[in-house]
Design an enzyme around this catalytic site. Structure first.
Site, short mmCIF file in Angstrom:
data_model
loop_
_atom_site.label_atom_id
_atom_site.label_comp_id
_atom_site.label_asym_id
_atom_site.label_seq_id
_atom_site.Cartn_x
_atom_site.Cartn_y
_atom_site.Cartn_z
N GLY A 198 0.65 -1.31 0.22
CA GLY A 198 -0.33 -0.12 0.31
C GLY A 198 1.12 1.27 0.06
N THR A 199 1.99 1.26 -1.06
CA THR A 199 3.04 2.52 -0.51
C THR A 199 2.57 3.63 -1.29
OG1 THR A 199 4.43 2.12 -2.77
CG2 THR A 199 4.72 1.15 -0.41
N ASN A 200 1.01 2.84 -2.14
CA ASN A 200 0.41 4.06 -3.28
C ASN A 200 -1.05 4.99 -2.52
OD1 ASN A 200 1.26 4.92 -5.76
ND2 ASN A 200 1.36 2.04 -5.80
N ASN B 275 -6.70 3.01 -13.00
CA ASN B 275 -5.23 1.97 -12.24
C ASN B 275 -3.85 2.10 -12.74
OD1 ASN B 275 -4.32 -0.71 -11.52
ND2 ASN B 275 -3.72 -0.82 -13.78
N HIS C 84 -0.10 1.20 -13.28
CA HIS C 84 0.49 0.03 -13.78
C HIS C 84 1.74 0.43 -13.55
CE1 HIS C 84 0.98 -3.28 -16.13
NE2 HIS C 84 2.00 -2.83 -16.72
C1 GAR Z 1 2.62 -1.10 -7.80
O1 GAR Z 1 4.70 -0.77 -8.27
C2 GAR Z 1 2.08 -0.58 -8.63
O2 GAR Z 1 1.68 -0.24 -10.05
C3 GAR Z 1 1.41 -2.44 -9.06
O3 GAR Z 1 2.01 -3.39 -7.79
C4 GAR Z 1 2.63 -2.46 -6.97
C5 GAR Z 1 1.87 -1.66 -6.07
O4 GAR Z 1 2.18 -1.53 -4.61
N1 GAR Z 1 0.68 -2.68 -9.52
C6 GAR Z 1 1.06 -3.55 -10.97
O5 GAR Z 1 1.50 -4.68 -11.56
C7 GAR Z 1 -1.10 -3.92 -11.81
N2 GAR Z 1 -0.72 -4.21 -12.92
P1 GAR Z 1 1.82 -0.88 -3.35
O6 GAR Z 1 1.05 -1.88 -2.40
O7 GAR Z 1 3.02 -0.57 -2.76
O8 GAR Z 1 0.88 0.19 -4.10
#
Ligand code: GAR
Length: 211
Positions: free
Chosen positions: A15-17, A111, A113
């Site tokens: 969940g850093t995003n 989303n 990506h």
């Molecule tokens: C992020 O890098 C996001 O771009 C990727 O998963 C990670 C989640 O990190 N998403 C995908 O690959 C979708 N196809 P987070 O949980 O730290 O936000």
């Protein structure tokens, strides 16, 4: 004056995003709009802790608790509609959902990506796999893309993209981290801000950004 939006963030991992969205919200970037719900696809993920720390309501919807993708998607739509959500943000959400969700939220699901679409996207390209493929190919730039979600995987209208240079000694982990820090944590909140300000228009599968 545009209407304040209720935002749901869907997560499957660290969940850093989500954290970057929470931080931007705290700094007033989304105006009166706010993240009012976090939905995780499994229990125990750190993203849920981040939601709790920020005082945001959360729910866990596990695919294995439902008979099929359709039943899962119906439950997801119900949770989103019950919470009167206007914008759905997939922030590292890795569970497959079907057209019920897209139809309930046309041009209102975005989303992030971790590559420059149309490179390294589609089925099987998620998380670290994306960066492994980029390094395997030897690309000199990579980056991230925020797009509206449509039934075709990673093919919806592109909202924002930003590139970073790939270094010769990059590992998938190093590239992933740099793309997150320099791109993802910036363009995802920026896209959410634009949506909340009603500045995104989709025409012929392209996104036009208003002044
Ligand atoms: C992020 O890098 C996001 O771009 C990727 O998963 C990670 C989640 O990190 N998403 C995908 O690959 C979708 N196809 P987070 O949980 O730290 O936000």
């Amino acid at each position: 004056m545009n209407k304040a939006k209720k935002i749901a963030v869907l997560v499957s991992g660290g969940g850093t995003n989500l954290q970057s969205l929470i931080d931007c919200q705290k700094n007033g970037m989304f105006g009166e709009s706010a993240i009012t719900l976090v939905i995780a696809s499994k229990p125990g993920v750190y993203a849920l802790e981040r939601a709790k720390n920020a005082g945001i309501a959360s729910a866990v919807l596990c695919r294995k608790d439902y008979a099929d993708i359709a039943a899962y998607s119906a439950a997801l739509v119900k949770a989103l509609k019950d919470a009167e959500i206007d914008l759905v943000v997939l922030a590292g959400f890795l569970t497959i959902i079907d057209e019920q969700v897209y139809e309930a939220y046309p041009n209102a699901i975005i989303n992030i990506h971790p590559a420059l679409i149309p490179s390294f996207c589609g089925k099987g390209y998620y998380g670290l796999h994306v960066h492994e493929a980029a390094l395997q190919k030897g690309v000199k730039v990579s980056g991230a893309t925020v797009h509206f979600v449509t039934p075709e995987c990673d093919a919806g209208p592109i909202i924002l993209q930003k590139a970073v240079e790939v270094k010769q000694d990059d590992t998938p982990e190093a590239l992933q981290q740099r793309i997150m820090e320099e791109v993802e944590w910036k363009i995802l909140p920026e896209a959410v801000k634009l949506f909340c300000e009603d500045k995104l228009t989709v025409k012929d599968n392209k996104v036009y950004i208003g002044e």
